[in-house]
Design an enzyme around this catalytic site. Structure first.
Site, PDB file in Angstrom:
ATOM      1  N   TRP A   4     -27.535 -44.157 -16.200  1.00  0.00           N
ATOM      2  CA  TRP A   4     -27.234 -42.765 -16.579  1.00  0.00           C
ATOM      3  C   TRP A   4     -27.823 -42.406 -17.940  1.00  0.00           C
ATOM      4  CZ3 TRP A   4     -21.320 -41.819 -15.186  1.00  0.00           C
ATOM      5  CH2 TRP A   4     -21.154 -41.989 -13.794  1.00  0.00           C
ATOM      6  N   LYS A   5     -28.311 -43.388 -18.669  1.00  0.00           N
ATOM      7  CA  LYS A   5     -28.822 -43.171 -20.030  1.00  0.00           C
ATOM      8  C   LYS A   5     -27.768 -42.424 -20.869  1.00  0.00           C
ATOM      9  CE  LYS A   5     -33.462 -43.169 -18.215  1.00  0.00           C
ATOM     10  NZ  LYS A   5     -34.863 -43.085 -18.548  1.00  0.00           N
ATOM     11  N   HIS A  89     -34.212 -52.522 -22.048  1.00  0.00           N
ATOM     12  CA  HIS A  89     -34.784 -51.292 -21.470  1.00  0.00           C
ATOM     13  C   HIS A  89     -35.880 -50.787 -22.410  1.00  0.00           C
ATOM     14  CE1 HIS A  89     -35.240 -47.181 -20.094  1.00  0.00           C
ATOM     15  NE2 HIS A  89     -34.657 -47.547 -18.968  1.00  0.00           N
ATOM     16  N   GLU A  91     -36.586 -48.012 -23.520  1.00  0.00           N
ATOM     17  CA  GLU A  91     -36.133 -47.076 -24.565  1.00  0.00           C
ATOM     18  C   GLU A  91     -35.479 -47.836 -25.720  1.00  0.00           C
ATOM     19  OE1 GLU A  91     -34.012 -44.517 -21.845  1.00  0.00           O
ATOM     20  OE2 GLU A  91     -35.928 -43.955 -20.953  1.00  0.00           O
ATOM     21  N   GLU A 160     -40.296 -52.105 -14.981  1.00  0.00           N
ATOM     22  CA  GLU A 160     -40.350 -50.660 -15.189  1.00  0.00           C
ATOM     23  C   GLU A 160     -41.576 -50.308 -16.025  1.00  0.00           C
ATOM     24  OE1 GLU A 160     -36.260 -48.745 -14.864  1.00  0.00           O
ATOM     25  OE2 GLU A 160     -36.353 -49.595 -16.856  1.00  0.00           O
ATOM     26  N   GLY A 166     -39.130 -41.597 -16.227  1.00  0.00           N
ATOM     27  CA  GLY A 166     -38.784 -40.223 -16.576  1.00  0.00           C
ATOM     28  C   GLY A 166     -39.970 -39.273 -16.567  1.00  0.00           C
ATOM     29  N   SER A 202     -39.146 -43.394 -12.032  1.00  0.00           N
ATOM     30  CA  SER A 202     -39.186 -42.190 -11.201  1.00  0.00           C
ATOM     31  C   SER A 202     -38.932 -42.477  -9.717  1.00  0.00           C
ATOM     32  CB  SER A 202     -40.514 -41.446 -11.384  1.00  0.00           C
ATOM     33  OG  SER A 202     -40.651 -41.029 -12.733  1.00  0.00           O
ATOM     34  N   GLY A 223     -33.115 -43.908 -12.951  1.00  0.00           N
ATOM     35  CA  GLY A 223     -32.618 -43.083 -14.051  1.00  0.00           C
ATOM     36  C   GLY A 223     -32.202 -41.720 -13.557  1.00  0.00           C
ATOM     37  N   GLY A 224     -33.097 -40.741 -13.708  1.00  0.00           N
ATOM     38  CA  GLY A 224     -32.780 -39.342 -13.402  1.00  0.00           C
ATOM     39  C   GLY A 224     -32.119 -39.122 -12.050  1.00  0.00           C
TER      40      GLY A 224
HETATM   41  C1  PEP Z   1     -34.761 -45.844 -16.125  1.00  0.00           C
HETATM   42  O1  PEP Z   1     -34.017 -45.225 -16.847  1.00  0.00           O
HETATM   43  O2  PEP Z   1     -34.736 -47.067 -16.161  1.00  0.00           O
HETATM   44  C2  PEP Z   1     -35.670 -45.111 -15.227  1.00  0.00           C
HETATM   45  C3  PEP Z   1     -36.430 -45.794 -14.426  1.00  0.00           C
HETATM   46  O3  PEP Z   1     -35.651 -43.743 -15.301  1.00  0.00           O
HETATM   47  P1  PEP Z   1     -36.283 -42.705 -14.231  1.00  0.00           P
HETATM   48  O4  PEP Z   1     -35.827 -43.167 -12.863  1.00  0.00           O
HETATM   49  O5  PEP Z   1     -35.736 -41.378 -14.615  1.00  0.00           O
HETATM   50  O6  PEP Z   1     -37.774 -42.791 -14.363  1.00  0.00           O
END
Ligand code: PEP
Length: 238
Positions: A4-5, A89, A91, A160, A166, A202, A223-224
């Site tokens: 969910w970030k 992660h 981020e 990732e 994102g 994504s 994520g999203g």
């Molecule tokens: C993530 O937060 O690890 C991610 C992959 O985000 P998203 O699916 O939004 O690209």
């Protein structure tokens, strides 16, 4: 696994969690989990208590306890009902300068607390364009593999590519498979080839099925698309 970030609120989460509860998946061959921000972990654990969905955190301290203001330990996460914790992660690596070695220390702290670390690795766009993907992933994995089979076999790896997170730009299933196969081969060097390797970047309900059809893609870190119950449940179904 939904990440969910830094999104959510008590009220908003209640709606999302109710949506997940409403059609709780009953997968017999996979795990389903969500990773809310720290203040909402207990809310998620409570809301999902009698479902098949488990809860993870997005980060933890490498330390066990003590004078580390602002940090959260693995034992605290386990205490409130977490089963999983993301480590490394992109981020965290980018905005909080987490190094490959620190990520390995955090994975060790997670195991010490009885949590399953989900170790995130992946290359930036510049690294991908320079043809460095496999080298970067190998460098990131090295301190993890140095922990040995006992530790590594209790982990999950998430590949990732940073350029796909994102951005709406997903690696093609073939691109992802090539990297997953290389990661699997590295894991095999310590006898941990059965470790699950998730793809992240994504992932959504439209591309999940194709990604999951690849031999070495065992699931997704989302994520999203994990912020909408129906979309996340469609990924789980895939
Ligand atoms: C993530 O937060 O690890 C991610 C992959 O985000 P998203 O699916 O939004 O690209």
């Amino acid at each position: 696994m939904g990440n969910w970030k830094m999104n959510g609120s008590l009220a908003g989460n209640a709606t999302l969690l109710a949506g997940l509860r409403a059609s709780t998946p009953s997968p017999d061959n996979c795990d389903v989990a969500v990773c809310p921000p720290f203040p909402y972990l207990a809310q998620a654990v409570d809301a999902l208590r009698d479902t098949t969905i488990t809860v993870g955190a997005q980060n933890l301290s490498q330390h066990g306890e003590g004078a580390y203001t602002g940090e959260v330990s693995g034992s605290m996460l386990a205490d409130v009902g977490c089963v999983w914790v993301l480590v490394g992660h992109s981020e965290r690596r980018t905005y909080h300068a987490e190094t490959d070695q620190l990520v390995a220390h955090k994975a060790a702290a997670a195991l010490q607390a009885g949590l399953t670390p989900v170790v995130c690795i992946g290359e930036t766009l510049a690294e991908q364009e320079a043809g460095q993907t496999l080298g970067v992933v190998a460098r990131q994995l090295a301190p993890i593999l140095a922990m040995g089979n006992d530790a590594v076999s209790k982990m999950v790896i998430a590949y990732e590519p940073v350029w796909a997170i994102g951005t709406g730009r997903t690696a093609t299933p073939e691109q992802a498979q090539e990297v997953h196969a290389a990661i699997r081969a590295s894991l095999a060097s310590v006898g941990a080839e059965d470790v699950r390797i998730l793809y992240g970047g994504s992932v959504n309900a439209s591309n999940a099925q194709q990604l999951f059809s690849m031999e070495d893609i065992d699931g997704a870190l989302v994520g999203g698309a994990s912020l909408k119950a129906d979309e996340f449940l469609r990924i789980v179904a895939a």
